[in-house]
Write a protein that holds these residues in place. Structure first.
Motif, PDB file in Angstrom:
ATOM      1  N   THR A 137       0.797  -1.226   0.000  1.00 17.11           N
ATOM      2  CA  THR A 137       0.000   0.000   0.000  1.00 17.11           C
ATOM      3  C   THR A 137       0.829   1.274   0.000  1.00 17.11           C
ATOM      4  O   THR A 137       2.016   1.268   0.330  1.00 17.11           O
ATOM      5  CB  THR A 137      -0.899   0.014   1.244  1.00 17.11           C
ATOM      6  N   ASN A 138       0.156   2.358  -0.322  1.00 18.46           N
ATOM      7  CA  ASN A 138       0.763   3.688  -0.290  1.00 18.46           C
ATOM      8  C   ASN A 138      -0.329   4.724   0.001  1.00 18.46           C
ATOM      9  O   ASN A 138      -0.366   5.794  -0.587  1.00 18.46           O
ATOM     10  CB  ASN A 138       1.443   4.009  -1.624  1.00 18.46           C
ATOM     11  N   ASP A 139      -1.224   4.371   0.928  1.00 22.77           N
ATOM     12  CA  ASP A 139      -2.401   5.220   1.169  1.00 22.77           C
ATOM     13  C   ASP A 139      -2.306   6.082   2.415  1.00 22.77           C
ATOM     14  O   ASP A 139      -3.292   6.676   2.854  1.00 22.77           O
ATOM     15  CB  ASP A 139      -3.670   4.365   1.216  1.00 22.77           C
ATOM     16  N   GLY A 140      -1.104   6.156   3.018  1.00 19.00           N
ATOM     17  CA  GLY A 140      -0.933   7.005   4.185  1.00 19.00           C
ATOM     18  C   GLY A 140      -1.709   6.538   5.405  1.00 19.00           C
ATOM     19  O   GLY A 140      -1.858   7.284   6.370  1.00 19.00           O
ATOM     20  N   GLY A 141      -2.216   5.318   5.372  1.00 16.85           N
ATOM     21  CA  GLY A 141      -2.995   4.797   6.490  1.00 16.85           C
ATOM     22  C   GLY A 141      -4.451   5.215   6.475  1.00 16.85           C
ATOM     23  O   GLY A 141      -5.187   4.979   7.433  1.00 16.85           O
ATOM     24  N   VAL A 142      -4.908   5.793   5.359  1.00 12.29           N
ATOM     25  CA  VAL A 142      -6.302   6.231   5.263  1.00 12.29           C
ATOM     26  C   VAL A 142      -7.258   5.048   5.407  1.00 12.29           C
ATOM     27  O   VAL A 142      -8.250   5.110   6.150  1.00 12.29           O
ATOM     28  CB  VAL A 142      -6.561   6.982   3.934  1.00 12.29           C
ATOM     29  N   GLY A 143      -6.985   3.953   4.724  1.00 14.98           N
ATOM     30  CA  GLY A 143      -7.853   2.779   4.827  1.00 14.98           C
ATOM     31  C   GLY A 143      -7.934   2.267   6.247  1.00 14.98           C
ATOM     32  O   GLY A 143      -9.020   1.958   6.751  1.00 14.98           O
ATOM     33  N   MET A 144      -6.783   2.199   6.913  1.00 14.34           N
ATOM     34  CA  MET A 144      -6.747   1.769   8.313  1.00 14.34           C
ATOM     35  C   MET A 144      -7.644   2.654   9.168  1.00 14.34           C
ATOM     36  O   MET A 144      -8.452   2.172   9.978  1.00 14.34           O
ATOM     37  CB  MET A 144      -5.301   1.817   8.813  1.00 14.34           C
ATOM     38  N   ALA A 145      -7.522   3.962   8.978  1.00 13.83           N
ATOM     39  CA  ALA A 145      -8.306   4.917   9.765  1.00 13.83           C
ATOM     40  C   ALA A 145      -9.798   4.812   9.454  1.00 13.83           C
ATOM     41  O   ALA A 145     -10.646   4.939  10.346  1.00 13.83           O
ATOM     42  CB  ALA A 145      -7.803   6.333   9.509  1.00 13.83           C
ATOM     43  N   GLN A 146     -10.131   4.562   8.179  1.00 13.95           N
ATOM     44  CA  GLN A 146     -11.544   4.396   7.809  1.00 13.95           C
ATOM     45  C   GLN A 146     -12.160   3.206   8.541  1.00 13.95           C
ATOM     46  O   GLN A 146     -13.306   3.264   8.994  1.00 13.95           O
ATOM     47  CB  GLN A 146     -11.676   4.216   6.297  1.00 13.95           C
ATOM     48  N   ALA A 147     -11.405   2.127   8.670  1.00 12.24           N
ATOM     49  CA  ALA A 147     -11.911   0.945   9.369  1.00 12.24           C
ATOM     50  C   ALA A 147     -12.154   1.222  10.850  1.00 12.24           C
ATOM     51  O   ALA A 147     -12.937   0.529  11.496  1.00 12.24           O
ATOM     52  CB  ALA A 147     -10.928  -0.212   9.214  1.00 12.24           C
ATOM     53  N   LEU A 148     -11.498   2.248  11.372  1.00 12.81           N
ATOM     54  CA  LEU A 148     -11.640   2.601  12.781  1.00 12.81           C
ATOM     55  C   LEU A 148     -12.606   3.761  12.997  1.00 12.81           C
ATOM     56  O   LEU A 148     -12.730   4.262  14.116  1.00 12.81           O
ATOM     57  CB  LEU A 148     -10.270   2.934  13.379  1.00 12.81           C
ATOM     58  N   GLY A 149     -13.267   4.186  11.926  1.00 11.79           N
ATOM     59  CA  GLY A 149     -14.309   5.190  12.071  1.00 11.79           C
ATOM     60  C   GLY A 149     -14.012   6.582  11.569  1.00 11.79           C
ATOM     61  O   GLY A 149     -14.887   7.456  11.596  1.00 11.79           O
ATOM     62  N   VAL A 150     -12.799   6.836  11.112  1.00  7.69           N
ATOM     63  CA  VAL A 150     -12.460   8.163  10.588  1.00  7.69           C
ATOM     64  C   VAL A 150     -13.051   8.313   9.188  1.00  7.69           C
ATOM     65  O   VAL A 150     -13.040   7.360   8.398  1.00  7.69           O
ATOM     66  CB  VAL A 150     -10.933   8.375  10.543  1.00  7.69           C
ATOM     67  N   SER A 151     -13.560   9.500   8.881  1.00  6.00           N
ATOM     68  CA  SER A 151     -14.155   9.764   7.572  1.00  6.00           C
ATOM     69  C   SER A 151     -13.310  10.776   6.814  1.00  6.00           C
ATOM     70  O   SER A 151     -12.855  11.779   7.377  1.00  6.00           O
ATOM     71  CB  SER A 151     -15.584  10.301   7.736  1.00  6.00           C
ATOM     72  N   PHE A 152     -13.099  10.492   5.529  1.00  9.55           N
ATOM     73  CA  PHE A 152     -12.327  11.384   4.660  1.00  9.55           C
ATOM     74  C   PHE A 152     -13.238  11.787   3.494  1.00  9.55           C
ATOM     75  O   PHE A 152     -13.498  10.979   2.600  1.00  9.55           O
ATOM     76  CB  PHE A 152     -11.070  10.672   4.140  1.00  9.55           C
ATOM     77  N   LYS A 153     -13.717  13.013   3.523  1.00  9.84           N
ATOM     78  CA  LYS A 153     -14.697  13.475   2.524  1.00  9.84           C
ATOM     79  C   LYS A 153     -14.033  14.308   1.425  1.00  9.84           C
ATOM     80  O   LYS A 153     -13.083  15.059   1.673  1.00  9.84           O
ATOM     81  CB  LYS A 153     -15.776  14.315   3.209  1.00  9.84           C
ATOM     82  N   ASN A 154     -14.583  14.159   0.205  1.00 13.21           N
ATOM     83  CA  ASN A 154     -14.108  14.980  -0.912  1.00 13.21           C
ATOM     84  C   ASN A 154     -14.929  16.270  -0.983  1.00 13.21           C
ATOM     85  O   ASN A 154     -15.756  16.552  -0.116  1.00 13.21           O
ATOM     86  CB  ASN A 154     -14.153  14.190  -2.221  1.00 13.21           C
ATOM     87  N   LYS A 155     -14.723  17.048  -2.036  1.00  8.14           N
ATOM     88  CA  LYS A 155     -15.356  18.371  -2.123  1.00  8.14           C
ATOM     89  C   LYS A 155     -16.873  18.311  -2.297  1.00  8.14           C
ATOM     90  O   LYS A 155     -17.559  19.304  -2.071  1.00  8.14           O
ATOM     91  CB  LYS A 155     -14.737  19.173  -3.262  1.00  8.14           C
ATOM     92  N   VAL A 156     -17.424  17.145  -2.682  1.00  8.99           N
ATOM     93  CA  VAL A 156     -18.885  17.011  -2.782  1.00  8.99           C
ATOM     94  C   VAL A 156     -19.426  16.201  -1.598  1.00  8.99           C
ATOM     95  O   VAL A 156     -20.505  15.632  -1.661  1.00  8.99           O
ATOM     96  CB  VAL A 156     -19.304  16.361  -4.124  1.00  8.99           C
ATOM     97  N   ASN A 157     -18.612  16.152  -0.514  1.00  8.85           N
ATOM     98  CA  ASN A 157     -19.001  15.528   0.744  1.00  8.85           C
ATOM     99  C   ASN A 157     -19.234  14.025   0.646  1.00  8.85           C
ATOM    100  O   ASN A 157     -20.044  13.455   1.371  1.00  8.85           O
ATOM    101  CB  ASN A 157     -20.253  16.203   1.325  1.00  8.85           C
ATOM    102  N   GLN A 158     -18.492  13.364  -0.243  1.00  6.79           N
ATOM    103  CA  GLN A 158     -18.558  11.908  -0.368  1.00  6.79           C
ATOM    104  C   GLN A 158     -17.265  11.301   0.169  1.00  6.79           C
ATOM    105  O   GLN A 158     -16.185  11.900   0.086  1.00  6.79           O
ATOM    106  CB  GLN A 158     -18.749  11.503  -1.831  1.00  6.79           C
ATOM    107  N   GLU A 159     -17.386  10.082   0.715  1.00  3.95           N
ATOM    108  CA  GLU A 159     -16.210   9.385   1.232  1.00  3.95           C
ATOM    109  C   GLU A 159     -15.276   9.024   0.076  1.00  3.95           C
ATOM    110  O   GLU A 159     -15.714   8.539  -0.969  1.00  3.95           O
ATOM    111  CB  GLU A 159     -16.637   8.108   1.958  1.00  3.95           C
ATOM    112  N   VAL A 160     -13.990   9.298   0.269  1.00  2.00           N
ATOM    113  CA  VAL A 160     -13.030   8.952  -0.786  1.00  2.00           C
ATOM    114  C   VAL A 160     -12.883   7.436  -0.851  1.00  2.00           C
ATOM    115  O   VAL A 160     -13.146   6.721   0.120  1.00  2.00           O
ATOM    116  CB  VAL A 160     -11.653   9.608  -0.543  1.00  2.00           C
ATOM    117  N   GLY A 161     -12.439   6.940  -1.985  1.00  4.80           N
ATOM    118  CA  GLY A 161     -12.255   5.508  -2.169  1.00  4.80           C
ATOM    119  C   GLY A 161     -10.922   5.023  -1.625  1.00  4.80           C
ATOM    120  O   GLY A 161     -10.182   5.760  -0.971  1.00  4.80           O
TER     121      GLY A 161
END
Length: 391
Positions: A137-161
Motif C-alpha cells: 500500500t501507499n495510502d498514508g494509512g487512510v484505509g486503516m483509519a476508515q476501518a476505525l471510524g475516521v471519515s475522509f470526505k471529498n469536495k462534494v461531501n462523499q467518502e473517498v475511495g
C-alpha cells in the motif's frame, strides 16, 4: 556452560524457531550437557507474530478482513499474555496477498489492517504492537483509519475511495466517530524504517517500485502524500511531514501516529523487551545469533545487532551464524558481534543452500561449539598454570 540462542529466520529456508532448533541440535551433537535457552526473535517484520506467540505462549485469532484490493480474506494476529495484541500489517495489507500483476499502490488499501486493530480492541487488548513490513500500500494509512471510524470526505461531501490515488481528493477529515477505545490503548509501531512520508526518501520514491509503481505513478503518489500530510497538519494540528518513520508501509506509520496516537519504536528493541532477553543474559557464557545474510545494512535495526548490543551490556561474547557474508560485514565487529560463521562449507548454488540450509545450520553450530569450547579450555589452562602463550 549456558548458550543463549536468539537467531532470526533465514528467508526462503527456515523460520526463526526452525533456525534456533537447528542451532540447538548442532550444539547437542557436540555436547549434550551444554545448557541452552532458545529465544525466538524478530524485528517487527515477517514472522514477528509467530515468533512472539510461540515464545510467549500466546494464541492466534482469525479474522475476516479486506485484502489490499478490498476482497474478503481470512487473516490472523496474535494475543499475548497481558492482553497484548501483535499484528503484522502484511497479514491484511501485504504484497503476498495479491498476485504480482495486481500490484498497484494507487488502489491498494490498509483497510484490513484497521480491521485487525478493531478486532483486537473488541478482544479487550490494552496494548497493540504493529509490524509494518511487507506492505502493498501507499495510502498514508487512510484505509486503516476508515476501518476505525475516521471519515475522509471529498469536495462534494462523499467518502473517498481506497488507495494512494484518492488522497488528493480529501477535503475534510472527520475524526468524531473514531473508535473511542483508541484513547485508552497503547499503540506501538514496530519498525526500523526511518523514511519520511514524502520526498526523495519518502514512501513512494523508495518503496513504490517494489509495489508496482511506475515513475509516473510514483510522482502522483508522492504528491498525494505531501498533500495529505498538509491536510492532517492543517485540520488536526499534527505534523507528520517531518516524522522519522512516517513513510513506513506506504505512510501507514504517519497514519497510525496521526489517528491512533501511536509511538514508533525499533522493532527488534521492542521484541527483545517482550521476550525478556536481558534476564537470560545474566548467567550466559555465549550468545549465538544470526540471519540469512550479514552485511553493512545489518547495523540498521537488524536482529543480530540488536541482540549483540544487549549481550555486550553483560559482557557476553556473540557469534553470528549466517547464510552468507556480504559487502561491508566487517562493520558489525564494532557493534557487538565478535565472530561471523558462514554455514556454506563448499561451493553450491543458492537453491541447493536453501534446500539443505537446516542441515548446514546444524553442522556449522557443532563446528562452532567445538572451536568455542577449545578456546575456553585453552584460556582455563593458561589461567590455572599462569603460563602466557602468544596465540
Amino acid at each position: 556452560m549456558k548458550v543463549v540462542i536468539a537467531i532470526d529466520s533465514f528467508k526462503g529456508c527456515c523460520t526463526t524457531l526452525e533456525a534456533a532448533n537447528a542451532v540447538e541440535r548442532g550444539i547437542r551433537y557436540y555436547r549434550d550437557d551444554i545448557k541452552t535457552k532458545i529465544l525466538p526473535i524478530a524485528d517487527g517484520g515477517e514472522g514477528t507474530v509467530e515468533t512472539l506467540v510461540k515464545s510467549l505462549n500466546g494464541k492466534y485469532v482469525e479474522v475476516d478482513v479486506l485484502n489490499p484490493l478490498g476482497k474478503k480474506i481470512k487473516s490472523k494476529y496474535g494475543i499475548l499474555p497481558g492482553k497484548i495484541a501483535v499484528i503484522e500489517m502484511a497479514a491484511a495489507s501485504g504484497l503476498p496477498l495479491i498476485s504480482e500483476e495486481d500490484y498497484n499502490p494507487l488502489i491498494t488499501t490498509t483497510y484490513g489492517t484497521g480491521q485487525l486493530i478493531r478486532d483486537a480492541l473488541d478482544k479487550g487488548c490494552k496494548a497493540i504492537f504493529i509490524g509494518l513490513g511487507g506492505s502493498a500500500t501507499n495510502d498514508g494509512g487512510v484505509g486503516m483509519a476508515q476501518a476505525l471510524g475516521v471519515s475522509f470526505k471529498n469536495k462534494v461531501n462523499q467518502e473517498v475511495g481506497f488507495g494512494g490515488g484518492e488522497l488528493k481528493g480529501i477535503e475534510f477529515i472527520d475524526i468524531s466517530k473514531l473508535d473511542p477505545r483508541i484513547d485508552n490503548t497503547e499503540i506501538v509501531i514496530l519498525s526500523d524504517v526511518t523514511n519520511p512520508l514524502c520526498g526523495k526518501n519518502g514512501a513512494a520514491n523508495v518503496y513504490g517500485p517494489q509495489k508496482g509503481a511506475t515513475p509516473k505513478m510514483i510522482q502522483i503518489l508522492d504528491d498525494n502524500l505531501q498533500y495529505f500530510g498538509s491536510v492532517i497538519n492543517k485540520q488536526l494540528s499534527i505534523d507528520v511531514m517531518n516524522l522519522s518513520g512516517g513513510g513506513a508501509a506506504g505512510g501507514l506509520g504517519a497514519g497510525l501516529v496521526a489517528f491512533c496516537q501511536a509511538k514508533i519504536h525499533s522493532g527488534v528493541e521492542k521484541v527483545i523487551e517482550l521476550i525478556g532477553l536481558e534476564e537470560h543474559l545474566l548467567d550466559a557464557d555465549l550468545l549465538i545469533t544470526g540471519e540469512g545474510r550479514i552485511d553493512a545494512q545489518t547495523i540498521n535495526g537488524k536482529v543480530a545487532l540488536g541482540v549483540a548490543r544487549k549481550a555486550k551490556k553483560y559482557g557476553v561474547p556473540v557469534i553470528a551464524i549466517v547464510g552468507s557474508i556480504g559487502e561491508g560485514a566487517d562493520i558489525v565487529y564494532s557493534h557487538g558481534i565478535d565472530a561471523i560463521v558462514d554455514i556454506v562449507s563448499e561451493p553450491m548454488s543458492l537453491e541447493k543452500a536453501l534446500e539443505v540450509g537446516i542441515s548446514l545450520l546444524e553442522k556449522t553450530s557443532e563446528r562452532t561449539m567445538r572451536i568455542w569450547d577449545a578456546s575456553v579450555k585453552h584460556r582455563n589452562v593458561k589461567s590455572a598454570t599462569g603460563i602466557l602463550i602468544d596465540c
